[in-house]
Enzyme design. Structure first.
Site, PDB file in Angstrom:
ATOM      1  CB  CYS A  48      -0.930  -0.130   0.808  1.00 38.33           C
ATOM      2  SG  CYS A  48      -1.718   1.243   1.295  1.00 38.33           S
ATOM      3  CB  CYS A  51       0.863   0.724   4.715  1.00 34.83           C
ATOM      4  SG  CYS A  51      -0.611   0.439   5.160  1.00 34.83           S
ATOM      5  CG  HIS A 111      -3.877  -1.152   4.580  1.00 36.35           C
ATOM      6  ND1 HIS A 111      -3.653  -0.853   3.909  1.00 36.35           N
ATOM      7  CD2 HIS A 111      -5.089  -2.247   3.963  1.00 36.35           C
ATOM      8  CE1 HIS A 111      -3.958  -0.690   2.236  1.00 36.35           C
ATOM      9  NE2 HIS A 111      -4.345  -2.058   2.229  1.00 36.35           N
ATOM     10  CG  ASN A 151     -14.127   9.559  -4.023  1.00 37.61           C
ATOM     11  OD1 ASN A 151     -15.673   9.539  -4.618  1.00 37.61           O
ATOM     12  ND2 ASN A 151     -13.290   9.469  -4.998  1.00 37.61           N
ATOM     13  CB  SER A 159      -6.846   4.798  -6.249  1.00 35.98           C
ATOM     14  OG  SER A 159      -7.065   5.796  -5.407  1.00 35.98           O
ATOM     15  CG  HIS A 162      -4.422   3.520   4.161  1.00 35.87           C
ATOM     16  ND1 HIS A 162      -2.997   2.256   4.594  1.00 35.87           N
ATOM     17  CD2 HIS A 162      -4.010   4.764   4.525  1.00 35.87           C
ATOM     18  CE1 HIS A 162      -2.996   2.898   5.752  1.00 35.87           C
ATOM     19  NE2 HIS A 162      -3.270   4.496   6.118  1.00 35.87           N
ATOM     20  CG  HIS A 164      -7.167   8.164   1.258  1.00 42.12           C
ATOM     21  ND1 HIS A 164      -7.142   7.189   1.275  1.00 42.12           N
ATOM     22  CD2 HIS A 164      -7.035   8.595   0.200  1.00 42.12           C
ATOM     23  CE1 HIS A 164      -7.390   6.559  -0.697  1.00 42.12           C
ATOM     24  NE2 HIS A 164      -7.580   7.519  -1.105  1.00 42.12           N
ATOM     25  CD  GLN A 166      -8.020  12.372  -3.637  1.00 46.54           C
ATOM     26  OE1 GLN A 166      -7.280  14.167  -3.890  1.00 46.54           O
ATOM     27  NE2 GLN A 166      -8.220  12.041  -4.426  1.00 46.54           N
TER      28      GLN A 166
HETATM   29  P1  H2U Z   1      -8.709   8.539  -4.396  1.00 44.47           P
HETATM   30  O1  H2U Z   1      -9.372   9.326  -3.015  1.00 44.47           O
HETATM   31  O2  H2U Z   1      -9.607   8.535  -5.553  1.00 44.47           O
HETATM   32  O3  H2U Z   1      -7.946   7.061  -4.029  1.00 44.47           O
HETATM   33  O4  H2U Z   1      -6.996   9.001  -4.414  1.00 44.47           O
HETATM   34  C1  H2U Z   1      -6.044   8.797  -3.848  1.00 44.47           C
HETATM   35  C2  H2U Z   1      -4.639   9.888  -4.561  1.00 44.47           C
HETATM   36  O5  H2U Z   1      -3.424   9.927  -3.973  1.00 44.47           O
HETATM   37  C3  H2U Z   1      -4.424  10.095  -5.829  1.00 44.47           C
HETATM   38  O6  H2U Z   1      -5.109  11.441  -6.417  1.00 44.47           O
HETATM   39  C4  H2U Z   1      -2.842  10.527  -5.130  1.00 44.47           C
HETATM   40  C5  H2U Z   1      -3.550  10.317  -6.205  1.00 44.47           C
HETATM   41  O7  H2U Z   1      -3.226  11.053  -7.091  1.00 44.47           O
HETATM   42  N1  H2U Z   1      -1.514   9.084  -4.759  1.00 44.47           N
HETATM   43  C6  H2U Z   1      -0.435  10.296  -4.144  1.00 44.47           C
HETATM   44  O8  H2U Z   1      -0.325  11.227  -3.823  1.00 44.47           O
HETATM   45  N2  H2U Z   1       0.907   8.807  -3.941  1.00 44.47           N
HETATM   46  C7  H2U Z   1       1.065   7.630  -3.877  1.00 44.47           C
HETATM   47  O9  H2U Z   1       1.601   7.071  -3.661  1.00 44.47           O
HETATM   48  C8  H2U Z   1      -0.601   6.743  -5.294  1.00 44.47           C
HETATM   49  C9  H2U Z   1      -1.791   8.102  -4.756  1.00 44.47           C
HETATM   50 ZN    ZN Z   2      -2.426   0.899   3.539  1.00 44.79          ZN
END
Ligand code: H2U
Ligand code: ZN
Length: 352
Positions: A48, A51, A111, A151, A159, A162, A164, A166
């Site tokens: 992940c 993590c 996670h 989201n 995606s 875990h 999270h 934004q």
């Molecule tokens: P989601 O909330 O749609 O899952 O998006 C996760 C965000 O994490 C996404 O905007 C960022 C992606 O650009 N990301 C990073 O900044 N670093 C990473 O290593 C992978 C994902």
């Molecule tokens: Zn994780």
């Protein structure tokens, strides 16, 4: 009154209408609760990118964080620079430069957990991090709005499981905020089409909450500082809003007690959602607050929107297609029926 036939409902926050068709949902509830095989998730996943201690997609290494962790999005939608303002040659071909900041906020080092599985104290740490971000970004000259959102769930295009969210902060106000600001101002001035010229003496959502508390039918639960309800104009089947009891313009204005109250509301709502179809409930949620543009914005009332896509079960979602895309949103289940179902649920999370 209880609606049983097709009607339209007005959303004063956006000045938009939606179609409600209760006669279609009046048929008996046959939808079995489909239980997808519970996914086994690891407390720590070495693959992940969120993590603690792991490498992200761009090679950066996460610190061994123990509560909440905020970092600059490695694939940001906004940058600190844009192209120069173009010469406008047509009122129909208009573009404008935009700058901003995108960050990712991990709610927990674990996670395998979601907001619904964190303690109220842990959710408070998330709220404190949101507030710190608003303080920092909101103070910047080149930022007028701080959009915090989550989201959740693959079905919503998230995606990574875990936990999270934004933060996207922009120099210009985003479309939804322009609409909500305009209509909250119009409400104070008596300019909404439904007001017939009568100005209000309280902000739109302050008056709205008073009416909802009197009606009771759309309230899901309350605590000392916040109320969770299904809005009268809800579009998504189990859409909800969390509203402060007091007039609060921005997240940064919440008192200590209100921050705990918000944590309690987030915990109770996400647990109820998980219990609805006995699944980790997907949604997009976001915090709406007054712009950080140097103006007071007395019209603004802080609120949270939850937009969950599920309709009948863990696997049957409401599609916003066809008529919704081309004409206006439509729903079968009434907001009152949705509130009743959410109200009946336990606040102890189901055992998977
Ligand atoms: P989601 O909330 O749609 O899952 O998006 C996760 C965000 O994490 C996404 O905007 C960022 C992606 O650009 N990301 C990073 O900044 N670093 C990473 O290593 C992978 C994902
Ligand atoms: Zn994780």
């Amino acid at each position: 009154m209880e609606w049983s036939l097709p009607h339209r409902r007005y959303n004063p926050l956006t000045d938009e209408w939606l179609l409600v068709s209760p006669q279609r949902a009046a048929r008996p509830w046959l939808g079995a609760v489909e239980k997808p095989t519970p996914e086994q998730r690891l407390a720590y996943d070495p693959n992940c990118y969120l993590c603690p201690g792991n490498h992200r997609a761009n090679g950066a290494v996460n610190p061994p964080y123990e509560s909440v962790f905020v970092f600059d999005n490695d694939f940001p939608a906004l940058l600190s620079q844009s192209d120069p303002e173009p010469q406008s040659t047509s009122p129909l071909l208009v573009a404008a430069p935009e700058v901003g900041v995108c960050r990712v906020i991990c709610f927990s080092p674990r996670h395998d957990l979601t907001l619904a599985q964190l303690s109220a104290a842990q959710i408070c740490q998330v709220i404190e991090a949101w507030i710190a971000q608003c303080q920092e970004l909101g103070a910047r000259e080149d930022i007028t709005y701080v959009q915090i959102f989550e989201n959740k769930g693959e079905i919503m295009g998230c995606s990574n499981p875990h936990p999270h969210g934004q933060i996207w902060a922009t120099r210009a106000l985003p479309t939804e905020i322009i609409k909500e600001t305009r209509n909250q101002v119009r409400y104070l001035n008596g300019e909404l089409p439904t007001q017939h010229g009568r100005p209000a003496n309280a902000p739109l959502l302050v008056d709205y909450l008073r009416e909802e508390l009197a009606a009771e039918t759309r309230v899901v639960f309350e605590n000392a500082h916040f109320v969770c309800l299904v809005p009268f104009w809800a579009v998504w089947p189990f859409e909800t809003m969390i509203l402060p009891r007091r007039h609060v313009r921005r997240l940064v204005d919440l008192t200590e007690a209100e921050r705990s109250g918000l944590a309690d509301a987030l915990q109770r709502l996400t647990i109820r959602y998980d219990n609805l179809f006995e699944v980790s409930f997907p949604y997009s949620m976001g915090i709406h607050q007054a712009p950080y543009d140097g103006h007071a914005h007395d019209e603004w009332q802080l609120h949270l929107h939850f937009y969950p896509p599920l309709l009948r079960s863990a696997t049957i979602k409401k599609f916003m297609v066809g008529y919704e895309m081309l004409a206006q949103p439509q729903r079968d289940l009434t907001p009152e029926q949705a509130a009743q179902r959410l109200r009946a649920l336990s606040e102890t999370r189901f055992a998977p």
